[in-house]
Design an enzyme around this catalytic site. Structure first.
Site, mmCIF file in Angstrom:
data_model
loop_
_atom_site.group_PDB
_atom_site.id
_atom_site.type_symbol
_atom_site.label_atom_id
_atom_site.label_comp_id
_atom_site.label_asym_id
_atom_site.label_seq_id
_atom_site.Cartn_x
_atom_site.Cartn_y
_atom_site.Cartn_z
ATOM 1 N N GLU A 1 -6.094 6.693 -1.453
ATOM 2 C CA GLU A 1 -6.176 5.540 -0.498
ATOM 3 C C GLU A 1 -6.773 4.267 -1.416
ATOM 4 O OE1 GLU A 1 -5.286 4.870 2.365
ATOM 5 O OE2 GLU A 1 -4.199 6.878 2.209
ATOM 6 N N HIS B 1 1.478 4.474 -2.815
ATOM 7 C CA HIS B 1 1.443 5.712 -2.761
ATOM 8 C C HIS B 1 2.730 6.346 -3.083
ATOM 9 C CE1 HIS B 1 -1.904 6.587 -0.159
ATOM 10 N NE2 HIS B 1 -1.663 5.873 0.871
ATOM 11 N N HIS C 1 0.814 -1.072 -0.095
ATOM 12 C CA HIS C 1 -0.013 -0.033 -0.073
ATOM 13 C C HIS C 1 0.840 1.433 0.020
ATOM 14 C CE1 HIS C 1 -3.663 2.402 1.272
ATOM 15 N NE2 HIS C 1 -2.678 3.199 2.017
ATOM 16 N N GLU C 2 1.872 1.258 0.874
ATOM 17 C CA GLU C 2 2.659 2.381 1.046
ATOM 18 C C GLU C 2 3.543 2.680 -0.283
ATOM 19 O OE1 GLU C 2 2.442 4.918 2.985
ATOM 20 O OE2 GLU C 2 0.822 3.746 4.086
HETATM 21 ZN ZN LIG Z 1 -2.603 5.097 2.013
#
Ligand SMILES: [Zn+2]
Length: 157
Positions: free
Chosen positions: A90, A32, A28-29
């Site tokens: 997100e 980003h 997830h990071e």
């Molecule tokens: Zn996030």
């Protein structure tokens, strides 16, 4: 972080519990970082700040009450804008993160249990930093379930 680095605080480890759930967080990071959300968020924050300054200057000869009303309206509007924008970030990070973790050899199905654990945590005690900046709700979990068949194509065991 600037330079595309990802930092993991130990506060997340009691919730990730194992390596594969840590892969959910890192996927997830990394998503980003790859999608450069940090940069977009930074420039968006700067624009908002500059917009606020310009508005204060433009209103400086108006009576105080009018100024307050304008600034309140402006503040509310821009806060909502930022919220919806980061929800898109997100969602994008969740989607790409599933694919990245699968490519790295971690079963993306784990993400469902992890985000469910996060959602349960949020209703409990004071959340660590990651929880407070990462909304966990049913929509997110439903979206992840929807993306799993696609992510599984990248997962070879
Ligand atoms: Zn996030």
């Amino acid at each position: 972080m600037p330079g595309g680095k990802v930092v993991v605080y130990t506060g997340i480890l009691p919730i990730t519990k194992d390596e594969i759930s840590l892969a959910v967080v890192l996927g997830h990071e990394i998503a980003h970082a790859i999608a450069e959300h940090g940069n977009e968020r930074m420039s968006e924050g700067l624009l908002q700040q500059l917009g606020g300054v310009a508005l204060s200057v433009a209103l400086k000869d108006k009576p105080q009450l009018t100024q307050d009303l304008f600034l309140t309206a402006y503040g509310v509007g821009s806060t909502i804008g930022i919220l919806s924008f980061s929800r898109t970030h997100e969602s994008e990070a969740d989607h790409l993160g599933l694919i990245f973790m699968a490519m790295a050899g971690y079963n993306p199905n784990t993400a469902v249990n992890f985000w469910q654990r996060m959602a349960d945590m949020k209703t409990g005690q004071q959340p660590p930093e990651f929880l407070s900046t990462h909304p966990s709700d049913q929509t997110r979990i439903n979206d992840i379930k929807k993306w799993l068949p696609e992510a599984m194509k990248y997962y070879n065991n």
